[in-house]
Design a protein around this motif. Structure first.
Motif, PDB file in Angstrom:
ATOM      1  N   PRO A   9      84.678   9.247  95.863  1.00  0.00           N
ATOM      2  CA  PRO A   9      83.765   8.988  96.985  1.00  0.00           C
ATOM      3  C   PRO A   9      82.344   9.474  96.661  1.00  0.00           C
ATOM      4  N   PHE A  10      81.378   8.659  97.029  1.00  0.00           N
ATOM      5  CA  PHE A  10      79.963   9.005  96.842  1.00  0.00           C
ATOM      6  C   PHE A  10      79.250   8.822  98.164  1.00  0.00           C
ATOM      7  N   GLU A  11      78.374   9.754  98.497  1.00  0.00           N
ATOM      8  CA  GLU A  11      77.511   9.627  99.669  1.00  0.00           C
ATOM      9  C   GLU A  11      76.205   9.015  99.178  1.00  0.00           C
ATOM     10  N   LEU A  12      76.057   7.713  99.359  1.00  0.00           N
ATOM     11  CA  LEU A  12      74.880   7.007  98.868  1.00  0.00           C
ATOM     12  C   LEU A  12      74.000   6.572 100.029  1.00  0.00           C
ATOM     13  N   THR A  13      72.705   6.639  99.800  1.00  0.00           N
ATOM     14  CA  THR A  13      71.739   6.103 100.756  1.00  0.00           C
ATOM     15  C   THR A  13      70.816   5.155  99.994  1.00  0.00           C
ATOM     16  N   LYS A  14      70.193   4.259 100.724  1.00  0.00           N
ATOM     17  CA  LYS A  14      69.285   3.319 100.085  1.00  0.00           C
ATOM     18  C   LYS A  14      68.129   4.067  99.421  1.00  0.00           C
ATOM     19  N   ASN A  15      67.571   5.051 100.114  1.00  0.00           N
ATOM     20  CA  ASN A  15      66.471   5.826  99.534  1.00  0.00           C
ATOM     21  C   ASN A  15      66.934   6.635  98.320  1.00  0.00           C
ATOM     22  N   GLY A  16      68.154   7.136  98.372  1.00  0.00           N
ATOM     23  CA  GLY A  16      68.686   7.880  97.237  1.00  0.00           C
ATOM     24  C   GLY A  16      68.841   7.008  96.003  1.00  0.00           C
ATOM     25  N   VAL A  17      69.310   5.773  96.200  1.00  0.00           N
ATOM     26  CA  VAL A  17      69.457   4.845  95.077  1.00  0.00           C
ATOM     27  C   VAL A  17      68.078   4.474  94.535  1.00  0.00           C
ATOM     28  N   LEU A  18      67.123   4.211  95.433  1.00  0.00           N
ATOM     29  CA  LEU A  18      65.762   3.890  94.992  1.00  0.00           C
ATOM     30  C   LEU A  18      65.177   5.036  94.162  1.00  0.00           C
ATOM     31  N   GLU A  19      65.381   6.253  94.614  1.00  0.00           N
ATOM     32  CA  GLU A  19      64.858   7.426  93.901  1.00  0.00           C
ATOM     33  C   GLU A  19      65.550   7.601  92.549  1.00  0.00           C
ATOM     34  N   THR A  20      66.855   7.391  92.510  1.00  0.00           N
ATOM     35  CA  THR A  20      67.601   7.552  91.271  1.00  0.00           C
ATOM     36  C   THR A  20      67.194   6.508  90.237  1.00  0.00           C
ATOM     37  N   MET A  21      66.939   5.288  90.677  1.00  0.00           N
ATOM     38  CA  MET A  21      66.616   4.207  89.753  1.00  0.00           C
ATOM     39  C   MET A  21      65.140   4.170  89.382  1.00  0.00           C
ATOM     40  N   LYS A  22      64.333   5.003  90.032  1.00  0.00           N
ATOM     41  CA  LYS A  22      62.899   5.042  89.713  1.00  0.00           C
ATOM     42  C   LYS A  22      62.720   5.505  88.274  1.00  0.00           C
ATOM     43  N   GLY A  23      61.964   4.748  87.499  1.00  0.00           N
ATOM     44  CA  GLY A  23      61.703   5.114  86.109  1.00  0.00           C
ATOM     45  C   GLY A  23      62.757   4.641  85.133  1.00  0.00           C
ATOM     46  N   VAL A  24      63.816   3.994  85.615  1.00  0.00           N
ATOM     47  CA  VAL A  24      64.860   3.475  84.733  1.00  0.00           C
ATOM     48  C   VAL A  24      64.475   2.064  84.326  1.00  0.00           C
ATOM     49  N   LYS A  25      64.416   1.824  83.031  1.00  0.00           N
ATOM     50  CA  LYS A  25      64.050   0.499  82.523  1.00  0.00           C
ATOM     51  C   LYS A  25      65.264  -0.422  82.614  1.00  0.00           C
ATOM     52  N   PRO A  26      65.110  -1.588  83.254  1.00  0.00           N
ATOM     53  CA  PRO A  26      66.259  -2.488  83.379  1.00  0.00           C
ATOM     54  C   PRO A  26      66.648  -3.114  82.042  1.00  0.00           C
ATOM     55  N   GLU A  27      67.940  -3.206  81.813  1.00  0.00           N
ATOM     56  CA  GLU A  27      68.456  -3.906  80.647  1.00  0.00           C
ATOM     57  C   GLU A  27      68.381  -5.409  80.929  1.00  0.00           C
ATOM     58  N   PRO A  28      68.483  -6.245  79.893  1.00  0.00           N
ATOM     59  CA  PRO A  28      68.486  -7.691  80.146  1.00  0.00           C
ATOM     60  C   PRO A  28      69.662  -8.087  81.044  1.00  0.00           C
ATOM     61  N   VAL A  29      69.394  -8.961  82.000  1.00  0.00           N
ATOM     62  CA  VAL A  29      70.411  -9.379  82.960  1.00  0.00           C
ATOM     63  C   VAL A  29      71.019 -10.695  82.504  1.00  0.00           C
ATOM     64  N   ASP A  30      72.336 -10.724  82.364  1.00  0.00           N
ATOM     65  CA  ASP A  30      73.021 -11.961  82.005  1.00  0.00           C
ATOM     66  C   ASP A  30      74.312 -12.135  82.795  1.00  0.00           C
ATOM     67  N   GLY A  31      74.361 -11.558  83.951  1.00  0.00           N
ATOM     68  CA  GLY A  31      75.552 -11.659  84.796  1.00  0.00           C
ATOM     69  C   GLY A  31      75.237 -11.088  86.168  1.00  0.00           C
ATOM     70  N   PRO A  32      76.168 -10.348  86.758  1.00  0.00           N
ATOM     71  CA  PRO A  32      75.931  -9.762  88.080  1.00  0.00           C
ATOM     72  C   PRO A  32      74.766  -8.768  88.044  1.00  0.00           C
ATOM     73  N   PHE A  33      73.895  -8.856  89.062  1.00  0.00           N
ATOM     74  CA  PHE A  33      72.729  -7.989  89.094  1.00  0.00           C
ATOM     75  C   PHE A  33      72.478  -7.475  90.505  1.00  0.00           C
ATOM     76  N   VAL A  34      71.682  -6.401  90.572  1.00  0.00           N
ATOM     77  CA  VAL A  34      71.249  -5.812  91.836  1.00  0.00           C
ATOM     78  C   VAL A  34      69.727  -5.736  91.790  1.00  0.00           C
ATOM     79  N   THR A  35      69.077  -6.240  92.831  1.00  0.00           N
ATOM     80  CA  THR A  35      67.622  -6.148  92.908  1.00  0.00           C
ATOM     81  C   THR A  35      67.258  -4.863  93.637  1.00  0.00           C
ATOM     82  N   ILE A  36      66.584  -3.975  92.914  1.00  0.00           N
ATOM     83  CA  ILE A  36      66.155  -2.696  93.468  1.00  0.00           C
ATOM     84  C   ILE A  36      64.644  -2.650  93.324  1.00  0.00           C
ATOM     85  N   GLY A  37      63.959  -2.606  94.447  1.00  0.00           N
ATOM     86  CA  GLY A  37      62.506  -2.725  94.418  1.00  0.00           C
ATOM     87  C   GLY A  37      62.156  -4.150  94.017  1.00  0.00           C
ATOM     88  N   ARG A  38      61.360  -4.289  92.976  1.00  0.00           N
ATOM     89  CA  ARG A  38      61.015  -5.615  92.484  1.00  0.00           C
ATOM     90  C   ARG A  38      61.724  -5.944  91.185  1.00  0.00           C
TER      91      ARG A  38
END
Length: 103
Positions: A9-38
């Motif tokens: 179990p994880f206690e996730l919030t939208k703001n928490g996910v946004l903060e965690t993914m900040k500064g993470v460079k996206p890998e190339p997308v070739d299947g299922p994806f999640v749009t976080i920010g832009r």
């Protein structure tokens, strides 16, 4: 929001996910994806970053379900062929005739 990923179990919030993914460079997308920010991130990359677990420990469906419940846009992109020849499976005439003779 309580989300279960890889039987944990994880206690996730939208703001928490946004903060965690900040500064993470996206890998190339070739299947299922999640749009976080832009940015569009592969679903498995998002799952690995927010849970700090190995990608083999959870399924893409678990991540997509959790991210959808949090309000993120999720989708699937088809794999892009690596070369124009892969997109056109019929051999070209020059390939059928063979290489010119060595002089």
């Amino acid at each position: 929001m309580r989300c279960v990923i890889a039987r944990f179990p994880f206690e996730l919030t939208k703001n928490g996910v946004l903060e965690t993914m900040k500064g993470v460079k996206p890998e190339p997308v070739d299947g299922p994806f999640v749009t976080i920010g832009r940015r569009a991130y592969p679903a498995m990359q998002v799952g690995a970053v927010i849970t700090r677990q190995d990608r083999r420990d959870f399924g893409v469906g678990e991540v997509l379900r959790a991210m959808t419940r949090l309000g993120f846009t999720c989708g699937t992109r088809p794999a892009v062929p690596s070369s124009p020849a892969a997109a056109y499976p019929v051999p070209r005439e020059s390939d059928l005739m063979g290489a010119p003779p060595a002089a």
